[in-house]
Write an enzyme that holds these catalytic residues in place. Structure first.
Site, short mmCIF file in Angstrom:
data_model
loop_
_atom_site.label_atom_id
_atom_site.label_comp_id
_atom_site.label_asym_id
_atom_site.label_seq_id
_atom_site.Cartn_x
_atom_site.Cartn_y
_atom_site.Cartn_z
N GLN A 9 0.85 -1.19 0.00
CA GLN A 9 0.00 0.00 0.00
C GLN A 9 0.89 1.25 0.00
O GLN A 9 1.70 1.45 0.91
CB GLN A 9 -0.94 0.03 1.21
CG GLN A 9 -1.97 1.16 1.05
CD GLN A 9 -2.91 1.32 2.23
OE1 GLN A 9 -2.46 1.37 3.39
NE2 GLN A 9 -4.20 1.44 1.96
N TYR A 68 -5.91 10.74 4.31
CA TYR A 68 -4.51 11.05 3.97
C TYR A 68 -4.43 11.86 2.67
O TYR A 68 -5.45 12.33 2.16
CB TYR A 68 -3.69 9.76 3.94
CG TYR A 68 -3.68 9.10 5.31
CD1 TYR A 68 -3.10 9.77 6.40
CD2 TYR A 68 -4.30 7.88 5.54
CE1 TYR A 68 -3.14 9.21 7.68
CE2 TYR A 68 -4.33 7.32 6.81
CZ TYR A 68 -3.74 8.00 7.88
OH TYR A 68 -3.77 7.46 9.14
C1 LIG Z 1 -4.24 -1.69 13.49
C2 LIG Z 1 -4.88 -1.11 12.24
C3 LIG Z 1 -4.10 -0.44 11.33
C4 LIG Z 1 -4.65 0.04 10.13
N1 LIG Z 1 -3.83 0.62 9.19
C5 LIG Z 1 -4.32 0.91 7.96
C6 LIG Z 1 -3.46 1.28 6.90
O1 LIG Z 1 -2.22 1.33 7.04
N2 LIG Z 1 -4.02 1.57 5.71
C7 LIG Z 1 -5.37 1.51 5.50
O2 LIG Z 1 -5.85 1.80 4.39
N3 LIG Z 1 -6.22 1.14 6.49
C8 LIG Z 1 -5.73 0.80 7.69
N4 LIG Z 1 -6.56 0.32 8.68
C9 LIG Z 1 -7.98 0.08 8.37
C10 LIG Z 1 -8.19 -1.38 7.97
O3 LIG Z 1 -7.59 -1.65 6.71
C11 LIG Z 1 -9.69 -1.72 7.85
O4 LIG Z 1 -10.29 -0.79 6.98
C12 LIG Z 1 -10.40 -1.70 9.20
O5 LIG Z 1 -9.69 -2.44 10.17
C13 LIG Z 1 -11.83 -2.25 9.09
O6 LIG Z 1 -11.82 -3.60 8.64
P1 LIG Z 1 -12.06 -4.81 9.68
O7 LIG Z 1 -13.38 -4.54 10.38
O8 LIG Z 1 -12.12 -6.05 8.85
O9 LIG Z 1 -10.94 -4.80 10.67
C14 LIG Z 1 -6.05 -0.11 9.89
C15 LIG Z 1 -6.84 -0.75 10.86
C16 LIG Z 1 -6.26 -1.26 12.01
C17 LIG Z 1 -7.14 -1.99 13.01
#
Ligand SMILES: Cc1cc2nc3c(=O)[nH]c(=O)nc-3n(C[C@H](O)[C@H](O)[C@H](O)COP(=O)(O)O)c2cc1C
Length: 375
Positions: free
Chosen positions: A102, A183
């Site tokens: 990414q 961002y």
């Molecule tokens: C610890 C953590 C770090 C994350 N870092 C990013 C990231 O670097 N880039 C991004 O687009 N989303 C990031 N997200 C968002 C996740 O990609 C995702 O959209 C979010 O966790 C919801 O999906 P889930 O319910 O399956 O966890 C992050 C989420 C978490 C929990």
């Protein structure tokens, strides 16, 4: 539990053949714990453990020193970082997996501590509300950023071009452009953070210009069938748009001319911490507009993922937190096995605890007393 198992069927994602429809969502884990922001041995192990995902999308990897906004996040702009990522992609490929990086520039969500005392940059000098920077000193107030000069913008597009070139050298199967979560790309797109009066601000055509230039640059380096982009049209506390349906519909329509591998949309299911109550539903519009593969993310379980796939709301579902706690999430879904509980306290802190010590099913069976979450 629904009887369909579309989630375990293969899918041709641009140039990459996926064995299943489960994508590991990009997640910052802040384990590049060295001054050079190079992926460490533990980062190699972490991604290797998750190689059975249909596709891994790495944590955001900053495209330049200017793009940094957090401590210990890995970059993809120095030779050392490229070599570090090469070890990750080699390990994932050897384990039978597929991995996109990414590409990330935080824009205004940063702090002078990361920029030799200089202000972070953004489309306009508008301070993000509701977010803080996490620097070596802990949480700090984010200052009002400096608006990029018109003649600086091509240079920022070039940061993405160079990073895409590096991604290829590092052995990635492709790249996801980070256009989500407030961002830099998102800051240009959404009118709450872009009040420019030149050709990069004002109309939706102008606000989308930077995003489309970045896409063109990354596509030039990797080929469109190895490039995806991520959006979060429902915004967040730090960013908003006066008409997200119109803004994201326009940019998605424009993306059709590139033939990208995918568009990835975060639209959290109700009750999820990332859900924005009252925000208009945008993903369903974009699904109809976009002529390539579509990934949905935000609070999905095996059951809701199967339902979304069966209803043709998406081709693939990305899972975030479930992949943090379950390196073998695919096998657990296949077997209907219980999931490990995530330890939120170790999401972003240094160390292997809560990073590479979540047991796989095999390990849990072999060593039932190995419960790392309650010690
Ligand atoms: C610890 C953590 C770090 C994350 N870092 C990013 C990231 O670097 N880039 C991004 O687009 N989303 C990031 N997200 C968002 C996740 O990609 C995702 O959209 C979010 O966790 C919801 O999906 P889930 O319910 O399956 O966890 C992050 C989420 C978490 C929990």
């Amino acid at each position: 539990m629904t009887q369909t198992t579309k989630i375990f069927s293969s899918f041709q994602l641009g140039a990459t053949q996926l064995p299943n429809r489960m994508v590991m969502a990009p997640m910052t884990r802040s384990r590049a714990t060295n001054a050079a922001n190079v992926p460490t041995n533990s980062v190699v192990t972490y991604y290797e453990q998750r190689a059975s995902a249909g596709l891994i999308i790495t944590e955001g990897s900053q495209v330049s020193a200017q793009g940094v906004g957090y401590i210990n996040t890995p970059g993809i702009y120095t030779e050392e970082q490229v070599a570090g990522w090469k070890r990750v992609t080699d390990a994932v490929h050897a384990a039978g997996g597929r991995i996109f990086v990414q590409l990330w520039h935080v824009g205004r969500v940063s702090h002078p501590a990361f920029h030799g005392g200089e202000l972070p940059v953004a489309p306009s000098a508008i301070k993000p509300e509701g977010v803080k920077a996490f620097t070596g000193q802990g949480f700090e107030e984010i200052p009002t950023p400096r608006a990029l000069e018109l003649n600086e913008i091509a240079g920022v597009v070039d940061q993405f071009r160079q990073a895409a070139r590096n991604a290829k050298r590092a052995g990635f199967d492709g790249a996801e452009i980070h256009g989500a979560n407030g961002y830099l790309l998102d800051q240009f797109l959404q009118d709450g953070s872009n009040q420019r009066t030149d050709e990069y601000g004002g109309s939706v055509e102008n606000r989308a210009r930077f995003v489309l230039e970045v896409v063109q640059a990354v596509v030039d380096e990797l080929g469109a069938d190895r490039v995806g982009i991520r959006f979060s049209p429902q915004g967040s506390s730090s960013i908003q748009d006066s008409d997200p349906v119109a803004t994201f519909s326009y940019v998605t329509e424009q993306l059709n001319r590139f033939g990208l591998a995918y568009v990835h949309v975060i639209e959290a299911l109700p009750g999820h911490p990332m859900a924005t109550p009252g925000a208009p539903a945008v993903a369903a519009h974009l699904r109809k507009i976009f002529n390539g593969a579509f990934i949905l993310n935000g609070g999905y379980t095996q059951q809701t993922a199967e339902e979304a796939l069966a209803n043709n709301e998406a081709d693939l579902i990305a899972f975030g937190v479930p992949f943090i706690a379950n390196p073998d999430l695919v096998e657990r879904f296949q077997q209907g096995a219980a999931l490990n509980a995530p330890d939120f306290s170790t999401f972003y802190v240094p160390g292997d605890k809560g990073y590479i010590d979540y047991p796989s099913l095999e390990e849990a069976v072999a060593e039932p007393a190995n419960d790392v979450y309650h010690d």
